[in-house]
Design a protein around this motif. Sequence first.
Motif, short mmCIF file in Angstrom:
data_model
loop_
_atom_site.label_atom_id
_atom_site.label_comp_id
_atom_site.label_asym_id
_atom_site.label_seq_id
_atom_site.Cartn_x
_atom_site.Cartn_y
_atom_site.Cartn_z
N VAL A 79 0.71 -1.22 0.18
CA VAL A 79 -0.07 -0.43 0.25
C VAL A 79 0.71 1.31 -0.02
O VAL A 79 1.69 1.42 1.04
N VAL A 80 0.59 2.21 -0.38
CA VAL A 80 1.08 3.87 -1.04
C VAL A 80 -0.11 4.62 -0.50
O VAL A 80 -0.65 4.26 -0.97
N PHE A 81 0.27 6.02 0.34
CA PHE A 81 -0.94 6.85 0.09
C PHE A 81 0.00 7.91 0.23
O PHE A 81 0.73 8.62 0.62
N LEU A 82 -1.01 9.24 0.33
CA LEU A 82 -0.39 10.43 0.08
C LEU A 82 -1.46 11.28 0.31
O LEU A 82 -2.85 11.37 -0.22
N HIS A 83 -1.24 12.47 0.92
CA HIS A 83 -2.35 13.14 1.44
C HIS A 83 -2.05 14.67 0.87
O HIS A 83 -1.00 15.23 0.83
N ASP A 84 -3.38 14.53 -0.56
CA ASP A 84 -2.95 15.69 -1.58
C ASP A 84 -3.47 16.88 -0.54
O ASP A 84 -4.78 17.18 -0.84
N GLU A 85 -2.98 17.95 0.13
CA GLU A 85 -3.52 18.69 0.80
C GLU A 85 -3.37 20.34 -0.40
O GLU A 85 -4.89 20.40 -0.03
N ASN A 86 -3.70 20.06 -1.71
CA ASN A 86 -4.00 21.17 -2.52
C ASN A 86 -4.87 19.92 -3.47
O ASN A 86 -5.15 21.45 -4.39
N GLY A 87 -4.79 18.87 -3.70
CA GLY A 87 -5.89 18.97 -4.46
C GLY A 87 -5.84 18.69 -6.00
O GLY A 87 -6.81 18.32 -6.76
N ASN A 88 -4.30 18.82 -6.49
CA ASN A 88 -3.57 18.39 -7.36
C ASN A 88 -3.87 16.82 -8.25
O ASN A 88 -3.49 16.30 -9.60
N GLU A 89 -3.91 15.51 -6.99
CA GLU A 89 -3.76 14.21 -6.88
C GLU A 89 -2.42 14.15 -7.65
O GLU A 89 -2.30 13.11 -8.62
N LYS A 90 -1.47 15.06 -7.10
CA LYS A 90 0.42 13.90 -8.10
C LYS A 90 1.09 15.13 -6.31
O LYS A 90 0.71 15.24 -5.59
N MET A 91 1.74 13.93 -6.13
CA MET A 91 2.29 14.05 -4.92
C MET A 91 3.40 15.83 -5.12
O MET A 91 4.01 15.13 -6.45
#
Length: 138
Positions: A79-91
């Motif tokens: 599993v990997v995850f990202l907290h996409d704070e700005n909503g651009n769906e990328k790191m």
Amino acid sequence: MYQYLLILFTLFMQPKTSTLELEIGEFRNMKGHVLVSVFDNSEDFPSNEQNAIVNKKVKVTQKKHTILIDGLSAGEYAVVFLHDENGNEKMDTNFVGAPTEGYGASNDAVNTFSAPKYKEAKFLLEGEKKFLKLKIFY
């Protein structure tokens, strides 16, 4: 009688599925979403999320989130995850390439200068339910 036995046999032979329960935390703020991807192979892990077997997007509304992923067959996953704070769906990264948003992986398999490796993040899913407590790194 034959039909009854066939139905009974079919019920017992259906593949059982498992639920993966992920507890992710602690988020530094309530902005954006957490994007979660579940992989069953090393070739696509961690960045080819279009080839992940499960992708989930959950709005961040609290410091810790529990995310359920149902219907997985027994087997090996990561599993990997990202907290996409700005909503651009990328790191997002800074000028030297270091992540500016929270991220993590199963087994807390994160590396300072590279993406996590499948062999470090993989785990075995057996039984009806598996619980993973995942740390988010900022």
